[in-house]
Every structure is written in C-alpha cells, then in structure tokens.
Enzyme design. Structure first.
Site, PDB file in Angstrom:
ATOM      1  N   ASP A  12       0.875  -1.158   0.000  1.00 30.60           N
ATOM      2  CA  ASP A  12       0.000   0.000   0.000  1.00 30.60           C
ATOM      3  C   ASP A  12       0.922   1.221   0.000  1.00 30.60           C
ATOM      4  O   ASP A  12       2.100   1.118   0.372  1.00 30.60           O
ATOM      5  CB  ASP A  12      -0.877  -0.034   1.260  1.00 30.60           C
ATOM      6  CG  ASP A  12      -1.658   1.245   1.462  1.00 30.60           C
ATOM      7  OD1 ASP A  12      -2.407   1.631   0.549  1.00 30.60           O
ATOM      8  OD2 ASP A  12      -1.505   1.870   2.526  1.00 30.60           O
ATOM      9  N   ASP A  14      -0.133   5.019   0.858  1.00 30.37           N
ATOM     10  CA  ASP A  14      -0.398   6.071   1.836  1.00 30.37           C
ATOM     11  C   ASP A  14      -0.451   5.521   3.258  1.00 30.37           C
ATOM     12  O   ASP A  14      -1.267   4.650   3.562  1.00 30.37           O
ATOM     13  CB  ASP A  14      -1.719   6.767   1.501  1.00 30.37           C
ATOM     14  CG  ASP A  14      -1.695   7.357   0.099  1.00 30.37           C
ATOM     15  OD1 ASP A  14      -0.821   8.188  -0.156  1.00 30.37           O
ATOM     16  OD2 ASP A  14      -2.520   6.960  -0.736  1.00 30.37           O
ATOM     17  N   ASP A 171      -1.369  -0.527   6.129  1.00 28.64           N
ATOM     18  CA  ASP A 171      -1.500   0.218   7.388  1.00 28.64           C
ATOM     19  C   ASP A 171      -2.947   0.348   7.848  1.00 28.64           C
ATOM     20  O   ASP A 171      -3.190   0.768   8.975  1.00 28.64           O
ATOM     21  CB  ASP A 171      -0.935   1.635   7.226  1.00 28.64           C
ATOM     22  CG  ASP A 171      -1.861   2.524   6.395  1.00 28.64           C
ATOM     23  OD1 ASP A 171      -2.385   3.518   6.933  1.00 28.64           O
ATOM     24  OD2 ASP A 171      -2.082   2.207   5.217  1.00 28.64           O
TER      25      ASP A 171
END
Length: 231
Positions: A12, A14, A171
């Site tokens: 991922d 961001d 995250d």
C-alpha cells in the site's frame, strides 16, 4: 534466496510507504472549508483512512450535504492533494530500507493504492521510490476499491505471481481485509494505533501493533524469510 523465491510483495502507499495522511487531511480540510464546512479535525479525518478518495468525497457529499457533484469534489481534492504531495511527502525510513532489502534479493514488488494513478506517480517520483517500484495499480483502474481484493489481485496479475505467493504490506483495516479476500498474507502496520485491535488486522501474518514507530526493515525481512517457505 532462503524462503523468498517465487514470492512478490505488494505495498500500500499512503500511510504504509509514505506519511501522506497529513497531506490528505490538509487537502480535505481546505476543500470542506471552501464548501462551508469549517472545523474538520484530524479525528474526523481518521475515520476515512484506508478508503479511496472517491469513496471519501462520496461520503462527504452525503454527510455534509455538499452541493457540488462527486466528480467536482474528487477533482478539487485531488488537485489540492497533488500540490502538497509533489513537494512534501516523507518516506518512512525503515520502509525505504525494507524496499531496498527486497530489491537486493530480486523480489518482485508493486504498489496498490486507493489513490489516483497521478497521485501515486507523483509521490513515487518525488521520493525516488519509483526506481524500485515500477508496477503500480490504482483503485481507479479496477472495479472496486479496498476492502475488495481487486487492486491486490490486479497487482499480482501484473507481476505474474499467484495471489497465494504474494505478501501485502498495509497500514489500514480495509487494506488488511482486501489482502485476506485476495488470499494473500499480510504485514499490518496500523497507521491509527488505536485500531490495532480491529478484527481486520487479526488475520495478518505479522501485526506490528506499534505502527511505524515499531516497524523495522530487518525484523520484517527476517519474519518473511522464516515464514516464506511455510506459506
């Protein structure tokens, strides 16, 4: 390659590779203020971490009763975000080290993100990560964003790797859910520490409960080598 042979890693972007959430927050705060919604806070922003910009502005239109169309809101938020992203995006140092470790081992890597392709490209170029991360999938290119598995499955297809041989680094809870739905293992590094107990993270192969402050490239790499052969 001790356990890493045949494996690919999908990141991922961001909040995982880069600390871009402050830029998303500021772009959203500015946009909402311009549309008559002052006082948007970081706590408000945290409710939208992990879902795509399109989904975020769609929710805002409904929740805040915004008169602008979803397309107008999306274009305006992306434009504001790109301005900030090009000049002020920080890579997590241990994440950069992890990418370099994997690159040294010849592990195929991709980025799969809810951001627009333009935003992903701007960040990767601006941070120099584009030298290592050339395979990119935006949620805009698939039918459904996270928590659906589409972006991760598309990344696996572009890497030529079976989903079962892919590891996702995430995250946010929707991303961890998407990894599970794709049949991929996951290293979860919760951006919002208070979400570490979210059920979506429970299935992660490795849960770094303390988030980026606790993550180290070496520990993640060693875990991957140990667990790689066992699948």
């Amino acid at each position: 390659m001790s356990g890493l042979s045949g494996m690919s890693v999908i990141f991922d972007l961001d909040g995982t590779l880069v600390d871009s959430e402050p830029n998303y927050f500021e772009a959203g705060r500015q946009l909402l203020a311009e549309h008559g919604v002052p006082g948007f806070t970081w706590a408000d922003h945290e409710r939208y971490v992990g879902i795509s910009t399109l989904e975020t502005v769609t929710l805002w239109k409904r929740e805040y009763g915004l008169r602008a169309t979803v397309d107008e809101l999306l274009a305006a938020k992306n434009a504001r975000y790109l301005e900030l992203a090009r000049t002020a995006t920080r890579v997590y140092p241990e994440m950069r080290a992890f990418v370099e470790l994997l690159a040294t081992e010849g592990v195929p890597m991709a980025v799969a993100s809810g951001s627009s392709r333009e935003a992903i490209t701007a960040i990767l170029a601006g941070t120099g990560l584009d030298a290592r991360l050339r395979t990119v999938v935006s949620a805009d290119e698939v039918a459904h964003g996270k928590p659906a598995p589409d972006v991760f499955l598309e990344a696996a297809a572009r890497l030529g790797t079976a989903p079962a041989d892919c590891l996702v680094v995430e995250d946010a809870a929707p991303g961890a859910a998407a990894a599970q739905a794709a049949g991929m293992r996951c290293i979860a590094i919760p951006y919002v520490a208070t979400q570490a107990d979210a059920p979506e993270f429970a299935a992660a192969g490795l849960l770094v409960r303390g988030g980026q402050a606790e993550f180290t490239a070496r520990a993640a790499y060693d875990w991957l080598v140990r667990s790689g052969a066992s699948g």
